[in-house]
Design a protein around this motif. Structure first.
Motif, PDB file in Angstrom:
ATOM      1  N   MET A 276       0.801  -1.216   0.000  1.00  0.00           N
ATOM      2  CA  MET A 276       0.000   0.000   0.000  1.00  0.00           C
ATOM      3  C   MET A 276       0.841   1.278   0.000  1.00  0.00           C
ATOM      4  SD  MET A 276      -1.253   2.688   1.901  1.00  0.00           S
ATOM      5  CE  MET A 276      -1.046   2.184   3.615  1.00  0.00           C
ATOM      6  N   PRO A 277       1.908   1.411   0.841  1.00  0.00           N
ATOM      7  CA  PRO A 277       2.698   2.649   0.810  1.00  0.00           C
ATOM      8  C   PRO A 277       3.327   2.928  -0.552  1.00  0.00           C
ATOM      9  CG  PRO A 277       3.129   1.439   2.830  1.00  0.00           C
ATOM     10  CD  PRO A 277       2.339   0.519   1.936  1.00  0.00           C
ATOM     11  N   VAL A 278       3.741   1.880  -1.247  1.00  0.00           N
ATOM     12  CA  VAL A 278       4.315   2.058  -2.578  1.00  0.00           C
ATOM     13  C   VAL A 278       3.247   2.570  -3.539  1.00  0.00           C
ATOM     14  CG1 VAL A 278       5.426   0.894  -4.527  1.00  0.00           C
ATOM     15  CG2 VAL A 278       6.058   0.288  -2.188  1.00  0.00           C
ATOM     16  N   ARG A 279       2.049   1.976  -3.476  1.00  0.00           N
ATOM     17  CA  ARG A 279       0.958   2.431  -4.348  1.00  0.00           C
ATOM     18  C   ARG A 279       0.594   3.880  -4.035  1.00  0.00           C
ATOM     19  NH1 ARG A 279      -1.756  -2.134  -2.412  1.00  0.00           N
ATOM     20  NH2 ARG A 279      -3.623  -0.913  -1.931  1.00  0.00           N
ATOM     21  N   LEU A 280       0.595   4.236  -2.755  1.00  0.00           N
ATOM     22  CA  LEU A 280       0.250   5.598  -2.359  1.00  0.00           C
ATOM     23  C   LEU A 280       1.290   6.590  -2.869  1.00  0.00           C
ATOM     24  CD1 LEU A 280      -1.503   7.592  -0.816  1.00  0.00           C
ATOM     25  CD2 LEU A 280      -0.250   6.990   1.263  1.00  0.00           C
ATOM     26  N   ALA A 281       2.571   6.253  -2.722  1.00  0.00           N
ATOM     27  CA  ALA A 281       3.628   7.141  -3.203  1.00  0.00           C
ATOM     28  C   ALA A 281       3.520   7.339  -4.711  1.00  0.00           C
ATOM     29  CB  ALA A 281       4.994   6.573  -2.837  1.00  0.00           C
ATOM     30  N   ARG A 282       3.273   6.252  -5.439  1.00  0.00           N
ATOM     31  CA  ARG A 282       3.156   6.364  -6.901  1.00  0.00           C
ATOM     32  C   ARG A 282       1.944   7.198  -7.300  1.00  0.00           C
ATOM     33  NH1 ARG A 282       5.128   0.727  -9.788  1.00  0.00           N
ATOM     34  NH2 ARG A 282       7.187   0.652  -8.776  1.00  0.00           N
ATOM     35  N   LYS A 283       0.845   7.028  -6.569  1.00  0.00           N
ATOM     36  CA  LYS A 283      -0.353   7.798  -6.903  1.00  0.00           C
ATOM     37  C   LYS A 283      -0.134   9.280  -6.632  1.00  0.00           C
ATOM     38  CE  LYS A 283      -3.611   6.378  -8.266  1.00  0.00           C
ATOM     39  NZ  LYS A 283      -4.124   6.290  -9.672  1.00  0.00           N
ATOM     40  N   LEU A 284       0.526   9.615  -5.520  1.00  0.00           N
ATOM     41  CA  LEU A 284       0.810  11.020  -5.219  1.00  0.00           C
ATOM     42  C   LEU A 284       1.702  11.635  -6.298  1.00  0.00           C
ATOM     43  CD1 LEU A 284       1.424  10.946  -1.355  1.00  0.00           C
ATOM     44  CD2 LEU A 284      -0.510  11.983  -2.557  1.00  0.00           C
ATOM     45  N   LEU A 285       2.719  10.901  -6.722  1.00  0.00           N
ATOM     46  CA  LEU A 285       3.597  11.406  -7.779  1.00  0.00           C
ATOM     47  C   LEU A 285       2.825  11.609  -9.075  1.00  0.00           C
ATOM     48  CD1 LEU A 285       6.728   9.183  -7.098  1.00  0.00           C
ATOM     49  CD2 LEU A 285       6.601  11.663  -6.834  1.00  0.00           C
ATOM     50  N   HIS A 286       1.954  10.661  -9.398  1.00  0.00           N
ATOM     51  CA  HIS A 286       1.170  10.755 -10.634  1.00  0.00           C
ATOM     52  C   HIS A 286       0.207  11.933 -10.596  1.00  0.00           C
ATOM     53  CE1 HIS A 286      -1.366   9.725 -14.029  1.00  0.00           C
ATOM     54  NE2 HIS A 286      -2.409   9.614 -13.225  1.00  0.00           N
ATOM     55  N   LEU A 287      -0.501  12.081  -9.481  1.00  0.00           N
ATOM     56  CA  LEU A 287      -1.534  13.121  -9.403  1.00  0.00           C
ATOM     57  C   LEU A 287      -0.956  14.518  -9.273  1.00  0.00           C
ATOM     58  CD1 LEU A 287      -4.136  11.357  -7.069  1.00  0.00           C
ATOM     59  CD2 LEU A 287      -4.267  11.662  -9.550  1.00  0.00           C
ATOM     60  N   THR A 288       0.310  14.630  -8.864  1.00  0.00           N
ATOM     61  CA  THR A 288       0.923  15.957  -8.718  1.00  0.00           C
ATOM     62  C   THR A 288       1.960  16.225  -9.795  1.00  0.00           C
ATOM     63  OG1 THR A 288       2.590  15.092  -7.182  1.00  0.00           O
ATOM     64  CG2 THR A 288       0.569  15.995  -6.218  1.00  0.00           C
ATOM     65  N   SER A 289       1.986  15.395 -10.837  1.00  0.00           N
ATOM     66  CA  SER A 289       3.017  15.534 -11.864  1.00  0.00           C
ATOM     67  C   SER A 289       2.942  16.868 -12.577  1.00  0.00           C
ATOM     68  CB  SER A 289       2.909  14.392 -12.884  1.00  0.00           C
ATOM     69  OG  SER A 289       1.644  14.414 -13.533  1.00  0.00           O
ATOM     70  N   GLU A 290       1.753  17.471 -12.634  1.00  0.00           N
ATOM     71  CA  GLU A 290       1.610  18.737 -13.349  1.00  0.00           C
ATOM     72  C   GLU A 290       1.010  19.840 -12.477  1.00  0.00           C
ATOM     73  OE1 GLU A 290      -0.531  18.178 -16.971  1.00  0.00           O
ATOM     74  OE2 GLU A 290       0.702  16.505 -17.635  1.00  0.00           O
ATOM     75  N   THR A 291       0.924  19.619 -11.173  1.00  0.00           N
ATOM     76  CA  THR A 291       0.367  20.648 -10.302  1.00  0.00           C
ATOM     77  C   THR A 291       1.460  21.575  -9.813  1.00  0.00           C
ATOM     78  OG1 THR A 291       0.633  19.286  -8.324  1.00  0.00           O
ATOM     79  CG2 THR A 291      -1.444  19.082  -9.516  1.00  0.00           C
ATOM     80  N   ARG A 292       1.112  22.804  -9.554  1.00  0.00           N
ATOM     81  CA  ARG A 292       2.083  23.780  -9.077  1.00  0.00           C
ATOM     82  C   ARG A 292       2.404  23.529  -7.605  1.00  0.00           C
ATOM     83  NH1 ARG A 292      -0.002  29.575 -11.668  1.00  0.00           N
ATOM     84  NH2 ARG A 292       0.244  28.968 -13.858  1.00  0.00           N
TER      85      ARG A 292
END
Length: 222
Positions: A147-163
């Protein structure tokens, strides 16, 4: 105003110039207001879409009628490609999170062009094969990664283009994204906050150390 072009990302990455020109010639633009639904779960699906501006949220309804968020896609994302080959029911609802524009490619229009230009069929099938491999990898991640790995990947994905690495999602919503409990996500985020990787506020999460989060996104090898 110049016409928007299809992005060469995701499903369309590596697309040949001839196929790109053909698809762009068949694309039509759809404009969405904030909160407007592009399609709903269960709707007939017969088109591929590419986001040229804005952001869309993808969600499903659970058996109990509860909304479960699956993903957020932004400018450059391509989705609905399965319908380009095999029209069927949409498996999720797509809703504009802000004013957005998407290009739509209908199955019937693309097949009509393929009949006229059969030399492009091979390129289209190659794209379909690449997407199937990507979907297989996504399934493997959901099943086998901690789960922590999935969470880290999701955070990176969802913030890839956010300021500023800011993500305006609650911990409950993050839990829905990765198929975990809110309590487990909260505990993990709290540990990362103590380590200076993220900051937590009532408005969501801010990534402070993206390099460290990339490290957390890699599964431990035994």
């Amino acid at each position: 105003m110049p016409r928007d072009q299809l992005p060469q990302t995701g499903f369309l990455s590596g697309i040949s110039e001839g196929l790109k020109q053909m698809l762009e010639s068949q694309a039509t633009e759809v404009k969405l207001a904030p909160g407007e639904v592009l399609f709903e779960q269960g709707d007939a699906g017969d088109a591929l879409f590419a986001i040229t501006s804005g952001a869309l949220e993808f969600s499903i309804l659970s058996a109990a009628g509860r909304k479960l968020s699956l993903d957020i896609m932004r400018t450059g994302a391509v989705f609905g490609e399965i319908a380009l080959f095999d029209p069927g029911e949409r498996t999720a609802t797509a809703t504009a999170m802000e004013a957005s524009r998407v290009l739509r490619l209908r199955n019937r229009d693309v097949l009509s062009q393929i009949l006229r230009h059969p030399e492009l069929a091979g390129d289209l099938l190659r794209l379909a094969g690449q997407r199937m491999r990507w979907m297989g990898n996504q399934y493997n991640e959901q099943v086998f990664l901690a789960m922590p790995v999935r969470l880290a990947r999701k955070l990176l994905h969802l913030t890839s283009e956010t300021r500023g690495g800011r993500l305006a999602l609650s911990q409950a919503e993050l839990a829905e994204f990765i198929g975990a409990t809110r309590e487990a996500v909260s505990k993990t985020l709290a540990a990362w906050k103590r380590g200076g990787v993220i900051e937590i506020s009532r408005g969501g999460v801010v990534i402070l150390d993206r390099a460290a989060l990339h490290g957390l996104a890699e599964p431990e090898l035994i």
